[in-house]
Design an enzyme around this catalytic site. Sequence first.
Site, mmCIF file in Angstrom:
data_model
loop_
_atom_site.group_PDB
_atom_site.id
_atom_site.type_symbol
_atom_site.label_atom_id
_atom_site.label_comp_id
_atom_site.label_asym_id
_atom_site.label_seq_id
_atom_site.Cartn_x
_atom_site.Cartn_y
_atom_site.Cartn_z
ATOM 1 N N HIS A 20 -10.587 -65.152 -59.255
ATOM 2 C CA HIS A 20 -9.584 -64.170 -59.673
ATOM 3 C C HIS A 20 -8.243 -64.880 -59.837
ATOM 4 O O HIS A 20 -8.163 -66.098 -59.673
ATOM 5 C CB HIS A 20 -9.515 -62.981 -58.702
ATOM 6 C CG HIS A 20 -9.181 -63.347 -57.281
ATOM 7 N ND1 HIS A 20 -7.949 -63.842 -56.917
ATOM 8 C CD2 HIS A 20 -9.925 -63.301 -56.146
ATOM 9 C CE1 HIS A 20 -7.941 -64.067 -55.617
ATOM 10 N NE2 HIS A 20 -9.134 -63.763 -55.117
ATOM 11 N N HIS A 23 -6.892 -67.557 -57.357
ATOM 12 C CA HIS A 23 -7.433 -68.918 -57.467
ATOM 13 C C HIS A 23 -6.763 -69.664 -58.626
ATOM 14 O O HIS A 23 -6.401 -70.830 -58.504
ATOM 15 C CB HIS A 23 -8.939 -68.894 -57.731
ATOM 16 C CG HIS A 23 -9.732 -68.124 -56.718
ATOM 17 N ND1 HIS A 23 -10.380 -66.964 -57.025
ATOM 18 C CD2 HIS A 23 -9.966 -68.353 -55.404
ATOM 19 C CE1 HIS A 23 -10.997 -66.503 -55.946
ATOM 20 N NE2 HIS A 23 -10.754 -67.328 -54.944
ATOM 21 N N CYS A 128 -14.045 -63.231 -37.036
ATOM 22 C CA CYS A 128 -14.071 -62.523 -38.327
ATOM 23 C C CYS A 128 -15.081 -63.217 -39.229
ATOM 24 O O CYS A 128 -14.871 -64.362 -39.618
ATOM 25 C CB CYS A 128 -12.698 -62.509 -39.003
ATOM 26 S SG CYS A 128 -12.800 -61.774 -40.667
ATOM 27 N N CYS A 131 -13.485 -64.396 -42.616
ATOM 28 C CA CYS A 131 -12.650 -65.598 -42.511
ATOM 29 C C CYS A 131 -13.501 -66.792 -42.072
ATOM 30 O O CYS A 131 -13.080 -67.929 -42.229
ATOM 31 C CB CYS A 131 -11.544 -65.437 -41.475
ATOM 32 S SG CYS A 131 -10.249 -64.279 -41.910
ATOM 33 N N CYS A 146 -9.083 -57.923 -38.070
ATOM 34 C CA CYS A 146 -8.618 -59.116 -38.778
ATOM 35 C C CYS A 146 -7.418 -58.695 -39.628
ATOM 36 O O CYS A 146 -7.534 -57.778 -40.434
ATOM 37 C CB CYS A 146 -9.711 -59.687 -39.682
ATOM 38 S SG CYS A 146 -9.076 -60.930 -40.825
ATOM 39 N N HIS A 149 -8.453 -59.201 -43.460
ATOM 40 C CA HIS A 149 -9.519 -58.378 -44.038
ATOM 41 C C HIS A 149 -9.498 -56.927 -43.573
ATOM 42 O O HIS A 149 -10.218 -56.097 -44.117
ATOM 43 C CB HIS A 149 -10.881 -59.014 -43.745
ATOM 44 C CG HIS A 149 -11.043 -60.330 -44.434
ATOM 45 N ND1 HIS A 149 -10.935 -61.536 -43.790
ATOM 46 C CD2 HIS A 149 -11.248 -60.608 -45.745
ATOM 47 C CE1 HIS A 149 -11.084 -62.511 -44.673
ATOM 48 N NE2 HIS A 149 -11.271 -61.983 -45.854
ATOM 49 N N LYS A 298 -2.317 -58.145 -51.343
ATOM 50 C CA LYS A 298 -2.846 -59.375 -51.895
ATOM 51 C C LYS A 298 -4.047 -59.040 -52.776
ATOM 52 O O LYS A 298 -4.798 -58.134 -52.484
ATOM 53 C CB LYS A 298 -3.307 -60.262 -50.728
ATOM 54 C CG LYS A 298 -3.984 -61.539 -51.149
ATOM 55 C CD LYS A 298 -4.825 -62.111 -50.006
ATOM 56 C CE LYS A 298 -5.637 -63.309 -50.477
ATOM 57 N NZ LYS A 298 -6.595 -63.779 -49.499
ATOM 58 N N LYS A 301 -11.132 -59.601 -53.827
ATOM 59 C CA LYS A 301 -12.289 -58.831 -54.226
ATOM 60 C C LYS A 301 -12.504 -57.652 -53.270
ATOM 61 O O LYS A 301 -12.722 -56.529 -53.701
ATOM 62 C CB LYS A 301 -13.516 -59.749 -54.202
ATOM 63 C CG LYS A 301 -14.712 -59.192 -54.913
ATOM 64 C CD LYS A 301 -14.668 -59.531 -56.396
ATOM 65 C CE LYS A 301 -15.896 -58.988 -57.101
ATOM 66 N NZ LYS A 301 -15.762 -59.109 -58.547
#
Length: 502
Positions: A20, A23, A128, A131, A146, A149, A298, A301
């Site tokens: 995405h 990256h 997690c 992670c 987390c 997440h 942020k 996905k």
Amino acid sequence: MGANSYYVTTPIYYVNAEPHLGHAYSTMAADVLARHMRQRGADVFFLTGTDEHGEPIETAAEREGVTPQELADRNAAKFEELMPIIDVTNDFFIRTSDPRHKERVAEIMQRVYDNGWVRRGIWEGWYCPRCADFKTERELGPGNTCPIHEIELVKQREENWFFRLSAFQAQLEGLYEERPDFVVPEFRRNEAVAFIKGGLEDVSLSRPSLKWGLPLPWDPEQRMYVWFDALLNYVTALGFAREGEDLTGRYWPADLHVMAKDILKFHAVIWPALLWAADLEVPKRMAIHGFLLMGEKKMSKSLGNVLDPFEAIDRFGADALRFYCFREVSFGQDGSISTAGFEGRYETELANDYGNLASRVLAMVDRYRDGVVPVAQVDATLAEDFEGAAGRVRELLDRAELTQALEVVWTLVRRLNRFVEETRPWELARDEADPERLDEVLYNLVEGLRVTTLLLVPYLPRTSETLLAALAEEGRALAELGSREGGQKVERVPPLFPKIES
Ligand SMILES: [Zn+2]
């Protein structure tokens, strides 16, 4: 390390999902710096790649009914495909499932073991699975979640091997004292220092339950946490990126690791210690950037607010995407992006400020001087505003200040537009009352456009190629205003940033 070498890396991207914009952002940033350093004549090596082990891959593969390797192969291919689409000039693409990487990881970790930097122990903590990392009490979000997440974490207890991070407390504190710009920007450095000063604990190195990971060479029942294998890619890649050649001596230590803020701890705290433990030198610098936000959060996905870089490029082109990301959000900080903002900057800055300027200047040289750049003197007022700009860009990019460097260049673009308005070359051309002044104005506009475009090569690689070819500029090194005499035959250009249909 070679005297003139410059080794820049991106994080290696985790293949549990498709690429995405986040990256693309890290990778484009490293590419801006790689291209800029090539313009300065450096011997550049630019590495990117994919991180392919760990429990998240195992779980994602299971969910899809494929093997972890199949999942890794499929998604790694998508990351590899992304690179030419965003015009990234990486010299190598490493995949951590490559047997040559695994072999070198085993060698290095054996050295860490032989040097006495690991121990057995019992781990009990908050884990997690997304992670692939344990969280300390002070890292937990509300309700034992987390913070990245936003999922509830489970406390786990098991026997495993530990990396003796706590033994490097003083050495890490010393590193940050001696090298104040080891991590940039400064507020990220301060976060790293605060974490270290909070007291380091040994970190879990392996787990017995993990299947999709590299076995510890001295205890193959236990598999390494993906982080250790992943971090080592920066070193292992140099051993096999060029067939039959070991580039480690030429490029290690790395000049710069580029990454997003969520992996700061691994790189700024654990990575230097792991390198020392393996008798390797630490990198020279790390540049930490923020998140591109759509609304508040942020892009990821799992949070479902992904802006597809492929779609954005289809509409606006890769140059526009690169430009927008570094122009809109101050590199290092978090910042919001939007389709409307993208369209706005495309029109006002790329199409109007820069694209129109280039078309107008080249059209005027064509119309008034048959396409030949007049030989003339540098205009004193323009020279004043261009003075030292290339040097400032160099200094800023040495500190990975991508947005500030781009602002320096954009000031020049705006200055050239004002120069056109001030000198009104179409009036000078009307009765050729002062042909020398018209020569001077046209020469200075071409020079200004040339110098500016050379500075924009890292940000707008395709557009700058088109324009530099039209300007008959053969070199790509940064230049000063007036460093080229006139006399070249230049060409008109089609609109560099055409109107986008909505
Ligand atoms: Zn997490």
